[in-house]
Design an enzyme around this catalytic site. Sequence first.
Site, PDB file in Angstrom:
ATOM      1  N   LYS A   1      -9.368  12.826 -13.937  1.00 50.27           N
ATOM      2  CA  LYS A   1     -10.586  12.030 -13.817  1.00 50.27           C
ATOM      3  C   LYS A   1     -11.349  12.388 -12.549  1.00 50.27           C
ATOM      4  CE  LYS A   1      -9.173   8.344 -16.906  1.00 50.27           C
ATOM      5  NZ  LYS A   1      -8.842   6.927 -17.124  1.00 50.27           N
TER       6      LYS A   1
ATOM      7  N   ARG B   1      -0.141   8.700 -18.128  1.00 47.36           N
ATOM      8  CA  ARG B   1      -0.804   9.316 -19.291  1.00 47.36           C
ATOM      9  C   ARG B   1      -1.516  10.567 -18.801  1.00 47.36           C
ATOM     10  NH1 ARG B   1      -5.880   8.987 -21.778  1.00 47.36           N
ATOM     11  NH2 ARG B   1      -5.840   9.011 -24.080  1.00 47.36           N
TER      12      ARG B   1
END
Length: 251
Positions: free
Chosen positions: A207, A238
Amino acid sequence: MLIMGILNVTPDSFADGGKHNEFDAALARGLEMIEEGVDIIDIGGESTRPGADRVSEAEELARTIPVITQLAKHGVRISIDTMRASTAIAAINAGASIINDVSGGLADPLMLQAAARSQVPYIAMHWRGQSKDMNSKAIYVDVVNDVISELQERISAALDAGINPNNLIVDPGLGFAKDAPHNWAIIDAVDDFVAMGYPVLIGASRKRFLGGDSPDEREQATIDLTKRLAPTGVWAVRVHSVKPHKEVLSK
């Protein structure tokens, strides 16, 4: 700590959109993850990147169910990444055994009841709105306390719907209605989320707040974060790649 491998069967996910959009490519990637020792494969057919449009239920089912059906035959644990109760139930019937709902039950009023009936683990993420406008909702008095408070509301709703508390998992929702300082504040306070008493999933993989100009350039930062989180009691991370995260946990 478990490794949840991301398998986006979509053309537009932010980090790997289009790489596994076709059935054969998605199946091949899933089998590769199994070889690399993945603990859970998280299969999604709808991008939740900022600004993403929603897809139809039919399209979501067409993308995910065939892949779940085939990978389930290999005995791997599968989670369905969806905000729709109908998709969640179809996925469970096809072989998935976890529901990963980024909306925490807010996007579909039938989701929590469906999860309760399915009697499988349910992941409730902190969420303030659809991808189209979530960035405008990144306003907090105290991000850690605010997110915990809002997660507690989703926990209460889940329990009221009949979800077994032993099946409930929480996710603070890094990157969802949060800017970089918010994300780092949550990571710095991860012990507070673990102290809520439910397994915690962290999804930070590639991200933007990790730095770098592209998702691939954020891979090393993602691995470093997995190493940092390993001793904290976090249930799972994740991630897009499996092998390097398994390796860093084995050291």
